[in-house]
Structures are given as C-alpha cells and as structure tokens.
Design an enzyme around this catalytic site. Sequence first.
Site, mmCIF file in Angstrom:
data_model
loop_
_atom_site.group_PDB
_atom_site.id
_atom_site.type_symbol
_atom_site.label_atom_id
_atom_site.label_comp_id
_atom_site.label_asym_id
_atom_site.label_seq_id
_atom_site.Cartn_x
_atom_site.Cartn_y
_atom_site.Cartn_z
ATOM 1 N N ASP A 99 -4.866 3.553 -1.675
ATOM 2 C CA ASP A 99 -5.917 3.816 -0.691
ATOM 3 C C ASP A 99 -6.514 5.201 -0.895
ATOM 4 O O ASP A 99 -5.874 6.211 -0.598
ATOM 5 C CB ASP A 99 -5.333 3.716 0.727
ATOM 6 C CG ASP A 99 -5.112 2.271 1.149
ATOM 7 O OD1 ASP A 99 -6.072 1.487 1.040
ATOM 8 O OD2 ASP A 99 -3.994 1.942 1.564
ATOM 9 N N ASP A 153 -6.740 -6.567 4.367
ATOM 10 C CA ASP A 153 -6.106 -5.250 4.409
ATOM 11 C C ASP A 153 -6.090 -4.722 5.838
ATOM 12 O O ASP A 153 -7.143 -4.467 6.425
ATOM 13 C CB ASP A 153 -6.906 -4.310 3.497
ATOM 14 C CG ASP A 153 -6.267 -2.952 3.327
ATOM 15 O OD1 ASP A 153 -5.153 -2.732 3.845
ATOM 16 O OD2 ASP A 153 -6.893 -2.110 2.660
ATOM 17 N N SER A 179 0.839 -1.198 0.000
ATOM 18 C CA SER A 179 0.000 0.000 0.000
ATOM 19 C C SER A 179 0.877 1.252 0.000
ATOM 20 O O SER A 179 1.696 1.439 0.914
ATOM 21 C CB SER A 179 -0.893 0.012 1.239
ATOM 22 O OG SER A 179 -1.439 1.312 1.403
ATOM 23 N N GLY A 232 -8.785 3.715 7.474
ATOM 24 C CA GLY A 232 -8.462 5.122 7.696
ATOM 25 C C GLY A 232 -6.977 5.384 7.863
ATOM 26 O O GLY A 232 -6.494 6.433 7.465
ATOM 27 N N PHE A 233 -6.265 4.427 8.435
ATOM 28 C CA PHE A 233 -4.857 4.668 8.743
ATOM 29 C C PHE A 233 -4.030 3.403 8.563
ATOM 30 O O PHE A 233 -4.535 2.300 8.778
ATOM 31 C CB PHE A 233 -4.707 5.166 10.191
ATOM 32 C CG PHE A 233 -5.518 6.398 10.453
ATOM 33 C CD1 PHE A 233 -5.038 7.657 10.095
ATOM 34 C CD2 PHE A 233 -6.784 6.297 11.013
ATOM 35 C CE1 PHE A 233 -5.811 8.789 10.305
ATOM 36 C CE2 PHE A 233 -7.565 7.429 11.225
ATOM 37 C CZ PHE A 233 -7.069 8.682 10.869
ATOM 38 N N HIS A 281 -1.369 -1.184 -4.187
ATOM 39 C CA HIS A 281 -2.629 -0.874 -3.501
ATOM 40 C C HIS A 281 -2.708 0.634 -3.270
ATOM 41 O O HIS A 281 -1.844 1.217 -2.611
ATOM 42 C CB HIS A 281 -2.660 -1.641 -2.182
ATOM 43 C CG HIS A 281 -3.957 -1.584 -1.453
ATOM 44 N ND1 HIS A 281 -5.052 -2.353 -1.778
ATOM 45 C CD2 HIS A 281 -4.338 -0.829 -0.391
ATOM 46 C CE1 HIS A 281 -6.043 -2.095 -0.949
ATOM 47 N NE2 HIS A 281 -5.646 -1.149 -0.092
ATOM 48 N N MET A 291 -11.680 -6.175 5.487
ATOM 49 C CA MET A 291 -10.853 -5.250 6.273
ATOM 50 C C MET A 291 -10.508 -5.903 7.612
ATOM 51 O O MET A 291 -11.387 -6.394 8.325
ATOM 52 C CB MET A 291 -11.589 -3.937 6.536
ATOM 53 C CG MET A 291 -11.760 -3.042 5.327
ATOM 54 S SD MET A 291 -10.227 -2.664 4.440
ATOM 55 C CE MET A 291 -9.283 -1.794 5.698
ATOM 56 N N GLY A 351 1.139 -2.361 4.059
ATOM 57 C CA GLY A 351 1.653 -0.991 3.978
ATOM 58 C C GLY A 351 2.926 -0.869 4.777
ATOM 59 O O GLY A 351 4.039 -0.931 4.245
ATOM 60 N N HIS A 355 -8.504 1.035 -3.785
ATOM 61 C CA HIS A 355 -9.405 0.776 -2.656
ATOM 62 C C HIS A 355 -10.116 2.076 -2.301
ATOM 63 O O HIS A 355 -9.513 2.977 -1.714
ATOM 64 C CB HIS A 355 -8.548 0.250 -1.482
ATOM 65 C CG HIS A 355 -9.327 -0.022 -0.236
ATOM 66 N ND1 HIS A 355 -8.707 -0.241 0.980
ATOM 67 C CD2 HIS A 355 -10.659 -0.117 0.005
ATOM 68 C CE1 HIS A 355 -9.633 -0.459 1.911
ATOM 69 N NE2 HIS A 355 -10.818 -0.377 1.341
ATOM 70 N N MET A 369 -12.239 4.193 -0.199
ATOM 71 C CA MET A 369 -12.850 4.377 1.125
ATOM 72 C C MET A 369 -13.540 5.738 1.100
ATOM 73 O O MET A 369 -13.082 6.709 1.716
ATOM 74 C CB MET A 369 -11.763 4.307 2.215
ATOM 75 C CG MET A 369 -11.271 2.881 2.442
ATOM 76 S SD MET A 369 -9.683 2.816 3.288
ATOM 77 C CE MET A 369 -8.582 3.090 1.906
ATOM 78 N N MET A 427 -9.074 7.864 0.290
ATOM 79 C CA MET A 427 -9.863 8.226 1.475
ATOM 80 C C MET A 427 -10.407 9.642 1.306
ATOM 81 O O MET A 427 -9.684 10.519 0.814
ATOM 82 C CB MET A 427 -8.977 8.171 2.724
ATOM 83 C CG MET A 427 -8.298 6.821 2.934
ATOM 84 S SD MET A 427 -7.427 6.778 4.505
ATOM 85 C CE MET A 427 -6.584 5.203 4.371
HETATM 86 C C1 DX5 Z 1 -6.225 1.176 5.936
HETATM 87 C C2 DX5 Z 1 -5.832 1.014 4.490
HETATM 88 C C3 DX5 Z 1 -4.723 0.057 4.316
HETATM 89 C C4 DX5 Z 1 -3.407 0.500 4.942
HETATM 90 C C5 DX5 Z 1 -2.778 -0.732 5.516
HETATM 91 O O1 DX5 Z 1 -7.376 1.915 6.024
HETATM 92 O O2 DX5 Z 1 -6.917 0.549 3.711
HETATM 93 O O3 DX5 Z 1 -4.518 -0.326 2.970
HETATM 94 O O4 DX5 Z 1 -2.509 1.074 4.046
HETATM 95 O O5 DX5 Z 1 -1.647 -0.368 6.241
HETATM 96 P P1 DX5 Z 1 -0.887 -1.393 7.167
HETATM 97 O O6 DX5 Z 1 -0.462 -2.557 6.303
HETATM 98 O O7 DX5 Z 1 0.262 -0.599 7.686
HETATM 99 O O8 DX5 Z 1 -1.840 -1.833 8.236
HETATM 100 ZN ZN ZN Z 2 -6.524 -0.378 1.661
#
Ligand code: DX5
Ligand code: ZN
Length: 225
Positions: free
Chosen positions: A35, A175, A10, A142-143, A33, A137, A197, A66, A68, A37
């Site tokens: 993300d 994820d 990610s 979010g993070f 990936h 998920m 990520g 992805h 969100m 948001m």
């Molecule tokens: C979270 C994201 C993930 C995030 C995963 O909301 O959708 O894709 O980047 O990060 P790690 O692998 O650090 O949990």
């Molecule tokens: Zn994601």
Amino acid sequence: MLEDVLIAPSILSADIANLGQDLEAISTADFVHVDVMDGHFVPNLTFGPNVVKAVKRVTSIPADVHLMISNPDDMVGLYLEAGADVVTFHWEAATHAHRIVSAIHDAGAKAGISLNPATPVSALDAIIEDLDLVLIMSVNPGFGGQCFIPGTLRKLRQVRALCAERGVNPLIEVDGGVGAANAAGIVEAGANLLVAGSAVYGKQDRAAAIAEIREAGRSGLTRRA
Ligand code: DX5
Ligand code: ZN
C-alpha cells in the site's frame, strides 16, 4: 476448479521492523499487497519504491502495488523500475489513465485501476478491456482495520456484469475490511482476489489465517449463480 480465490496479505499491517520474517510467514499467499500512500490522495503516508525493491529482494511472491497517490502519471515509472509485478492506480487520481496502463504494460507488468467507494463502476466503461485487474475499494483508502462497506457487494456484481458483457476476465480485487467472516459473500458477488491486512497480520498464525480466508472465499465461488 476453473477459477480460484487468491489472497493478497497487505504489509500495511505487518511489522516493518521485521518485514523479512513477516513476508516468510505468508509464503502461501498469491500476492504481497504493498500500500503506497502519499499523505495527499489519502490522509496517511507509507511506502515508496525502496520498499517494493526490498520486498522483491526477499520474496518470490509477486508484488501487488496499490498506488494511493495523487500523481500516478508521474510516479508510476518508479514503481515499475522497483520491480512491481502488478501496479494499480486510482481512477480518481489519474489524468491519462490509458497512458498509465500502456506504460505499465510496456514495462511487462500487469495493470489495475482502483475505484474508491463513492466512484461508480461506470468509470471503467471505456477502459475495462485494457485492464488485468480491477480493484474495488471496500473502505475509504488510508488505513488498515476499517469496516467493510456493504454497498461494495453491489459494485462487485456490476463489475462482473460489465466484464461478462465485454468478454473480458480481469482479476477482481477487493480491499478493506476483508476476512474469513465476509469472504464468501464477497467472492459470491464477483471478487477473486482478496486483500487482507489485519485479518492476516492480526493473527498469530498467518498461514492458517490465509487458509481460512481462502476456504471461506471458495465456498462463495460454489454459491455463484
Ligand atoms: C487501505 C489499504 C488496504 C489495507 C487493508 O487503504 O488499501 O490495503 O491494508 O487493511 P485491512 O485488511 O485491515 O482492512
Ligand atoms: Zn490496498
């Protein structure tokens, strides 16, 4: 091997000021990936379609986008135009999920639906046959850098069972909080596409990190009943 473990780093955890380099560093990955948001569906704001376009310009690794975002019905077209190879939206945010899936397929892309940790797998019951990918998920979105929620494993087993019952074989993606330490159990439970990520971009050697997660995941494949 009939099935393998696919890895999607990610770029949420990448250095955006050096995105080109950080994409080169993951050339052994199966997907990038991305993300997206919106500061509304999730309490964070990240990338728009321009970033998907930029990713497509500099790498041939397929873009796994992805979404969100609160209004995937209205926004999905922008990400398809930007060149997304896979578009995954959240079941919780969609008004007409089947229509969105059709729009993704009409654009020649692969369609995925994501479920938040508190959303039951039964949400997929009426649409599983139309999906190329299911994203479970394993953190509240979010993070990056959050801890894997253990109940995800039970949901993965339920997704696998639902797919077997219907005779379909979508990619099953997980994820959040995924790394070499828990990849085996996650794959054993049913996943075959792992988003990582911080477990990739938090390491100096990204190729080694990808290889380590993949190897750990493969050991879970062999443990599957
Ligand atoms: C979270 C994201 C993930 C995030 C995963 O909301 O959708 O894709 O980047 O990060 P790690 O692998 O650090 O949990
Ligand atoms: Zn994601």
